[in-house]
Design a protein around this motif. Sequence first.
Motif, PDB file in Angstrom:
ATOM      1  N   ASN A  83      48.310  51.868  45.768  1.00 48.13           N
ATOM      2  CA  ASN A  83      47.904  50.451  45.336  1.00 48.13           C
ATOM      3  C   ASN A  83      49.135  49.999  44.316  1.00 48.13           C
ATOM      4  O   ASN A  83      50.223  48.576  44.005  1.00 48.13           O
ATOM      5  CB  ASN A  83      46.470  49.790  44.196  1.00 48.13           C
ATOM      6  N   LEU A 121      39.578  50.117  37.551  1.00 49.31           N
ATOM      7  CA  LEU A 121      39.763  48.841  37.747  1.00 49.31           C
ATOM      8  C   LEU A 121      40.661  47.823  37.757  1.00 49.31           C
ATOM      9  O   LEU A 121      41.078  46.835  38.101  1.00 49.31           O
ATOM     10  CB  LEU A 121      38.576  48.440  38.038  1.00 49.31           C
ATOM     11  N   GLU A 125      45.141  45.481  42.237  1.00 47.96           N
ATOM     12  CA  GLU A 125      44.846  44.247  43.632  1.00 47.96           C
ATOM     13  C   GLU A 125      43.344  44.391  43.977  1.00 47.96           C
ATOM     14  O   GLU A 125      44.163  45.637  45.310  1.00 47.96           O
ATOM     15  CB  GLU A 125      45.954  44.345  43.283  1.00 47.96           C
ATOM     16  N   TRP A 126      43.072  43.964  44.067  1.00 41.05           N
ATOM     17  CA  TRP A 126      41.280  44.877  44.988  1.00 41.05           C
ATOM     18  C   TRP A 126      41.426  43.908  45.884  1.00 41.05           C
ATOM     19  O   TRP A 126      41.515  44.635  46.627  1.00 41.05           O
ATOM     20  CB  TRP A 126      40.266  44.174  44.128  1.00 41.05           C
ATOM     21  N   ASP A 127      41.853  42.746  45.842  1.00 41.40           N
ATOM     22  CA  ASP A 127      42.428  42.477  47.884  1.00 41.40           C
ATOM     23  C   ASP A 127      43.339  43.313  48.694  1.00 41.40           C
ATOM     24  O   ASP A 127      42.838  43.603  49.680  1.00 41.40           O
ATOM     25  CB  ASP A 127      42.505  41.092  48.076  1.00 41.40           C
ATOM     26  N   ARG A 130      41.148  46.469  49.273  1.00 44.88           N
ATOM     27  CA  ARG A 130      40.380  46.673  50.103  1.00 44.88           C
ATOM     28  C   ARG A 130      40.737  46.664  51.486  1.00 44.88           C
ATOM     29  O   ARG A 130      40.283  47.550  52.766  1.00 44.88           O
ATOM     30  CB  ARG A 130      39.577  45.286  49.838  1.00 44.88           C
ATOM     31  N   THR A 144      34.464  41.146  46.425  1.00 46.94           N
ATOM     32  CA  THR A 144      34.620  40.649  45.333  1.00 46.94           C
ATOM     33  C   THR A 144      34.427  41.993  43.837  1.00 46.94           C
ATOM     34  O   THR A 144      33.033  42.887  44.952  1.00 46.94           O
ATOM     35  CB  THR A 144      34.954  40.071  44.289  1.00 46.94           C
ATOM     36  N   VAL A 145      35.074  42.161  43.330  1.00 50.63           N
ATOM     37  CA  VAL A 145      34.317  43.597  42.279  1.00 50.63           C
ATOM     38  C   VAL A 145      33.258  42.844  41.202  1.00 50.63           C
ATOM     39  O   VAL A 145      32.811  42.167  40.908  1.00 50.63           O
ATOM     40  CB  VAL A 145      35.369  43.842  41.094  1.00 50.63           C
ATOM     41  N   PHE A 159      34.204  52.923  45.544  1.00 47.64           N
ATOM     42  CA  PHE A 159      35.613  52.483  44.598  1.00 47.64           C
ATOM     43  C   PHE A 159      36.009  54.355  44.373  1.00 47.64           C
ATOM     44  O   PHE A 159      37.232  54.223  44.492  1.00 47.64           O
ATOM     45  CB  PHE A 159      35.600  51.940  43.503  1.00 47.64           C
TER      46      PHE A 159
END
Length: 199
Positions: A83, A121, A125-127, A130, A144-145, A159
């Motif tokens: 990430n 968290l 960058e979450w997208d 994932r 989404t978180v 996570f």
Amino acid sequence: RTHKHHLYGTSTGHASLAASHHARVSSRLPDPLSRARGRSRVRVRQVLAQRADPSCTEVAKLQQRRHNIQHSRRPTMRLLTHNMLASNVKGTTNGFPLKIEVLLKEEREAEFHAGFLVNTLSKIEWDAFRTAAETLGLTDLPPTVPEDADTDETFLRAFHHALLEVHVKEGYLICPDSGRRFPITKGIPNMLLNEDEVA
């Protein structure tokens, strides 16, 4: 007296004394074969004690867990690292996120720290995270978180597993713009560029 003095003063007398001294010293030293047999008997007793005592199995499991945790601290290609990486090949306008091509992966147990996960968290960058997790076969992360992520242990456990416990041993990171392939060898991504690729 004269005879005794004469005996000690000859080569025969010295040889007799040396032989007698060597015999006394040798009698005090343990026989190598006896020592080996003694070690074997000790090992047999240890094995029998382990079979008789179920707690020895628990100790072995604990030692293996500690070994895995220490081993997991070595720098390897995990989604935490992924990430933070991007392609800087000359002419690239969008080098993030890198695609992952997995040839070999493994899972290693890592210590769970909720505070560390909550702090991380905000930097993820979450997208991209994932999507990369799905590439590794991890499909239990939400789109989404959650708003209560800091107290949702089920989410934090998932996570944690995706972030720290799945290691890519062999494979490639691929620039989404140029298609440049960066090899991952023994868990280490090589992001070095050739001279003609430097902007």
